[in-house]
Design a protein around this motif. Structure first.
Motif, PDB file in Angstrom:
ATOM      1  N   SER A   1       0.846  -1.184   0.000  1.00 47.13           N
ATOM      2  CA  SER A   1       0.000   0.000   0.000  1.00 47.13           C
ATOM      3  C   SER A   1       0.883   1.236   0.000  1.00 47.13           C
ATOM      4  CB  SER A   1      -0.893  -0.014   1.249  1.00 47.13           C
ATOM      5  OG  SER A   1      -1.676   1.133   1.302  1.00 47.13           O
ATOM      6  N   VAL A   2       0.847   1.983  -1.103  1.00 47.43           N
ATOM      7  CA  VAL A   2       1.731   3.135  -1.262  1.00 47.43           C
ATOM      8  C   VAL A   2       0.995   4.399  -0.836  1.00 47.43           C
ATOM      9  CG1 VAL A   2       3.168   4.411  -2.881  1.00 47.43           C
ATOM     10  CG2 VAL A   2       2.798   1.971  -3.215  1.00 47.43           C
ATOM     11  N   ASP A   3       1.584   5.180   0.043  1.00 46.75           N
ATOM     12  CA  ASP A   3       0.895   6.380   0.519  1.00 46.75           C
ATOM     13  C   ASP A   3       1.280   7.606  -0.300  1.00 46.75           C
ATOM     14  OD1 ASP A   3       3.384   7.125   1.413  1.00 46.75           O
ATOM     15  OD2 ASP A   3       3.020   6.536   3.493  1.00 46.75           O
ATOM     16  N   VAL A   4       0.743   8.748   0.107  1.00 42.88           N
ATOM     17  CA  VAL A   4       0.900   9.981  -0.659  1.00 42.88           C
ATOM     18  C   VAL A   4       2.346  10.440  -0.736  1.00 42.88           C
ATOM     19  CG1 VAL A   4       0.566  11.553   1.289  1.00 42.88           C
ATOM     20  CG2 VAL A   4      -0.113  12.283  -0.998  1.00 42.88           C
ATOM     21  N   SER A   5       3.209   9.992   0.166  1.00 41.97           N
ATOM     22  CA  SER A   5       4.602  10.434   0.163  1.00 41.97           C
ATOM     23  C   SER A   5       5.309  10.072  -1.130  1.00 41.97           C
ATOM     24  CB  SER A   5       5.360   9.832   1.348  1.00 41.97           C
ATOM     25  OG  SER A   5       5.322   8.424   1.311  1.00 41.97           O
ATOM     26  N   VAL A   6       4.932   8.966  -1.743  1.00 41.88           N
ATOM     27  CA  VAL A   6       5.540   8.584  -3.017  1.00 41.88           C
ATOM     28  C   VAL A   6       5.182   9.606  -4.085  1.00 41.88           C
ATOM     29  CG1 VAL A   6       5.642   6.830  -4.824  1.00 41.88           C
ATOM     30  CG2 VAL A   6       5.487   6.148  -2.433  1.00 41.88           C
ATOM     31  N   ALA A   7       3.916  10.016  -4.130  1.00 41.73           N
ATOM     32  CA  ALA A   7       3.489  11.024  -5.092  1.00 41.73           C
ATOM     33  C   ALA A   7       4.240  12.333  -4.860  1.00 41.73           C
ATOM     34  CB  ALA A   7       1.986  11.250  -4.987  1.00 41.73           C
ATOM     35  N   GLU A   8       4.496  12.648  -3.589  1.00 40.67           N
ATOM     36  CA  GLU A   8       5.224  13.879  -3.270  1.00 40.67           C
ATOM     37  C   GLU A   8       6.653  13.809  -3.783  1.00 40.67           C
ATOM     38  OE1 GLU A   8       4.780  14.121   0.917  1.00 40.67           O
ATOM     39  OE2 GLU A   8       2.768  14.984   0.836  1.00 40.67           O
ATOM     40  N   ILE A   9       7.278  12.652  -3.635  1.00 41.66           N
ATOM     41  CA  ILE A   9       8.642  12.465  -4.133  1.00 41.66           C
ATOM     42  C   ILE A   9       8.671  12.612  -5.647  1.00 41.66           C
ATOM     43  CG2 ILE A   9      10.510  10.779  -4.458  1.00 41.66           C
ATOM     44  CD1 ILE A   9       9.803   9.668  -1.696  1.00 41.66           C
ATOM     45  N   MET A  10       7.701  11.983  -6.318  1.00 46.09           N
ATOM     46  CA  MET A  10       7.637  12.067  -7.775  1.00 46.09           C
ATOM     47  C   MET A  10       7.375  13.501  -8.236  1.00 46.09           C
ATOM     48  SD  MET A  10       8.297   9.070  -8.884  1.00 46.09           S
ATOM     49  CE  MET A  10       9.362   8.878  -7.436  1.00 46.09           C
ATOM     50  N   THR A  11       6.526  14.215  -7.495  1.00 49.55           N
ATOM     51  CA  THR A  11       6.228  15.604  -7.836  1.00 49.55           C
ATOM     52  C   THR A  11       7.478  16.453  -7.768  1.00 49.55           C
ATOM     53  OG1 THR A  11       3.942  15.426  -7.049  1.00 49.55           O
ATOM     54  CG2 THR A  11       4.895  17.639  -7.185  1.00 49.55           C
ATOM     55  N   ARG A  12       8.251  16.307  -6.680  1.00 49.61           N
ATOM     56  CA  ARG A  12       9.490  17.070  -6.548  1.00 49.61           C
ATOM     57  C   ARG A  12      10.464  16.714  -7.656  1.00 49.61           C
ATOM     58  NH1 ARG A  12       8.752  15.947  -0.976  1.00 49.61           N
ATOM     59  NH2 ARG A  12      10.336  14.295  -1.047  1.00 49.61           N
ATOM     60  N   LYS A  13      10.502  15.443  -8.002  1.00 45.87           N
ATOM     61  CA  LYS A  13      11.409  14.990  -9.057  1.00 45.87           C
ATOM     62  C   LYS A  13      11.056  15.636 -10.394  1.00 45.87           C
ATOM     63  CE  LYS A  13      12.932  10.673 -11.281  1.00 45.87           C
ATOM     64  NZ  LYS A  13      14.368  10.913 -11.179  1.00 45.87           N
ATOM     65  N   VAL A  14       9.766  15.674 -10.716  1.00 40.18           N
ATOM     66  CA  VAL A  14       9.324  16.274 -11.978  1.00 40.18           C
ATOM     67  C   VAL A  14       9.658  17.759 -12.011  1.00 40.18           C
ATOM     68  CG1 VAL A  14       7.314  16.860 -13.383  1.00 40.18           C
ATOM     69  CG2 VAL A  14       7.501  14.585 -12.372  1.00 40.18           C
ATOM     70  N   LEU A  15       9.435  18.456 -10.900  1.00 43.43           N
ATOM     71  CA  LEU A  15       9.655  19.897 -10.849  1.00 43.43           C
ATOM     72  C   LEU A  15      11.123  20.271 -11.032  1.00 43.43           C
ATOM     73  CD1 LEU A  15       7.210  20.897  -7.975  1.00 43.43           C
ATOM     74  CD2 LEU A  15       6.961  21.350 -10.426  1.00 43.43           C
ATOM     75  N   HIS A  16      12.031  19.327 -10.802  1.00 39.28           N
ATOM     76  CA  HIS A  16      13.459  19.589 -10.989  1.00 39.28           C
ATOM     77  C   HIS A  16      13.929  19.235 -12.405  1.00 39.28           C
ATOM     78  CE1 HIS A  16      13.560  19.913  -6.561  1.00 39.28           C
ATOM     79  NE2 HIS A  16      14.639  20.629  -6.766  1.00 39.28           N
ATOM     80  N   MET A  17      13.030  18.731 -13.222  1.00 39.57           N
ATOM     81  CA  MET A  17      13.386  18.384 -14.598  1.00 39.57           C
ATOM     82  C   MET A  17      13.370  19.622 -15.493  1.00 39.57           C
ATOM     83  SD  MET A  17      11.264  14.884 -15.401  1.00 39.57           S
ATOM     84  CE  MET A  17      11.582  13.365 -14.506  1.00 39.57           C
TER      85      MET A  17
ATOM     86  N   GLU B   1      15.846   9.304 -16.337  1.00 40.19           N
ATOM     87  CA  GLU B   1      15.029   9.524 -15.147  1.00 40.19           C
ATOM     88  C   GLU B   1      14.332   8.274 -14.624  1.00 40.19           C
ATOM     89  OE1 GLU B   1      15.337  12.284 -13.745  1.00 40.19           O
ATOM     90  OE2 GLU B   1      16.140  13.573 -15.323  1.00 40.19           O
ATOM     91  N   GLY B   2      13.910   7.386 -15.502  1.00 40.07           N
ATOM     92  CA  GLY B   2      13.302   6.135 -15.068  1.00 40.07           C
ATOM     93  C   GLY B   2      11.855   6.219 -14.627  1.00 40.07           C
ATOM     94  N   MET B   3      11.182   7.354 -14.850  1.00 39.00           N
ATOM     95  CA  MET B   3       9.785   7.471 -14.437  1.00 39.00           C
ATOM     96  C   MET B   3       8.830   6.870 -15.466  1.00 39.00           C
ATOM     97  SD  MET B   3       9.736  11.340 -12.930  1.00 39.00           S
ATOM     98  CE  MET B   3       8.087  11.161 -12.272  1.00 39.00           C
ATOM     99  N   ILE B   4       9.312   6.756 -16.671  1.00 35.48           N
ATOM    100  CA  ILE B   4       8.508   6.240 -17.770  1.00 35.48           C
ATOM    101  C   ILE B   4       9.394   5.293 -18.563  1.00 35.48           C
ATOM    102  CG2 ILE B   4       9.101   8.024 -19.470  1.00 35.48           C
ATOM    103  CD1 ILE B   4       6.062   8.170 -20.142  1.00 35.48           C
TER     104      ILE B   4
ATOM    105  N   GLN C   1       5.678   4.051 -15.189  1.00 36.63           N
ATOM    106  CA  GLN C   1       6.049   2.865 -14.428  1.00 36.63           C
ATOM    107  C   GLN C   1       5.093   2.575 -13.279  1.00 36.63           C
ATOM    108  OE1 GLN C   1      10.031   2.033 -13.375  1.00 36.63           O
ATOM    109  NE2 GLN C   1      10.880   2.578 -15.347  1.00 36.63           N
ATOM    110  N   HIS C   2       4.289   3.548 -12.902  1.00 33.63           N
ATOM    111  CA  HIS C   2       3.300   3.315 -11.843  1.00 33.63           C
ATOM    112  C   HIS C   2       2.205   4.349 -11.990  1.00 33.63           C
ATOM    113  CE1 HIS C   2       1.510   2.809  -7.842  1.00 33.63           C
ATOM    114  NE2 HIS C   2       2.117   1.642  -7.814  1.00 33.63           N
ATOM    115  N   ASP C   3       0.982   3.984 -11.619  1.00 33.28           N
ATOM    116  CA  ASP C   3      -0.124   4.932 -11.761  1.00 33.28           C
ATOM    117  C   ASP C   3       0.053   6.160 -10.871  1.00 33.28           C
ATOM    118  OD1 ASP C   3      -0.564   3.583  -9.397  1.00 33.28           O
ATOM    119  OD2 ASP C   3      -2.655   3.108  -9.798  1.00 33.28           O
ATOM    120  N   LEU C   4       0.761   6.018  -9.740  1.00 32.51           N
ATOM    121  CA  LEU C   4       1.017   7.170  -8.881  1.00 32.51           C
ATOM    122  C   LEU C   4       1.910   8.193  -9.575  1.00 32.51           C
ATOM    123  CD1 LEU C   4       1.511   5.718  -5.287  1.00 32.51           C
ATOM    124  CD2 LEU C   4      -0.329   7.178  -6.107  1.00 32.51           C
TER     125      LEU C   4
END
Length: 216
Positions: A29-45, A91-94, A104-107
């Motif tokens: 069960s993945v919580d919102v923190s993963v989405a937050e990490i991904m969001t920060r990662k995208v914003l630095h691209m 980046e490995g997100m896609i 790579q994940h719906d989140l």
């Protein structure tokens, strides 16, 4: 968070990027923190990477390279495939699966999609749909194929901002064709949704200005 502590999500100094065990992430069960990490990662691209991901996210979990190439005929969408190829490598997100780009994940897809401002999101869906439909709308052929279905779905998401009167009848006819196609596939709920979208595009004056279309 637990994903980091369990070493399922960790930063690689060698590769200079976040890496993860996607199967392990999916299994818990993945919580919102993963989405937050991904969001920060995208914003630095780079901005062009962010834009390419935003376009891809409008299609859901995957989008075919041939669809992106059609979009690239417009100056607005130039460089999408190149940017996504770079993201795959760096980046490995896609990832690339055959001729499709797949999140790579719906989140990850949701995190990217949620970064788009709601007004800009409608405009992006609309621009994607119109660009894909250009060759169809300028003709009298309203038959439905995979590309036109994708385009119709994009414009339907943004139906509230469709203001061009010249587009109302073509969009209604395309939704009608899509509805008939869904009936052939024994998908009555989808068929009804396309009918409703078609009527919405015609507006309250549709029965007057496009009586023949409404009657169908």
């Amino acid at each position: 968070n637990s994903l980091v502590s369990d070493k399922e999500l960790q930063y690689s100094l060698v590769e200079a990027r976040w890496i993860w065990d996607i199967d392990a992430v999916k299994s818990k069960s993945v919580d919102v923190s993963v989405a937050e990490i991904m969001t920060r990662k995208v914003l630095h691209m780079p901005k062009e990477y962010q834009y390419a991901l935003s376009v891809a996210s409008c299609f859901g979990m995957r989008v075919g390279e041939e669809i992106l190439q059609l979009l690239e005929t417009s100056k607005t969408f130039i460089g999408l495939v190149h940017s996504l190829d770079q993201i795959v490598m760096k980046e490995g997100m896609i990832q690339k699966n055959g001729s499709s780009f797949v999140f790579q994940h719906d989140l990850i897809q949701q995190a990217v999609y949620n970064l788009i401002d709601s007004k800009e999101r409608d405009e992006l869906h609309y621009n994607i749909g119109v660009e894909l439909l250009k060759s169809i709308i300028t003709s009298t052929d309203y038959s439905v194929d995979r590309t036109s279905l994708l385009a119709i779905d994009q414009i339907n998401v943004a139906s509230s901002i469709v203001t061009e009167a010249s587009l109302r009848s073509p969009l209604a006819l395309l939704n009608l064709s899509a509805s008939q196609h869904m009936i052939e596939l024994a998908k009555p709920v989808s068929a009804l949704l396309y009918v409703r979208h078609g009527l919405r595009h015609l507006g309250p004056e549709g029965w007057v200005s496009n009586f023949d279309v409404c009657l169908r």
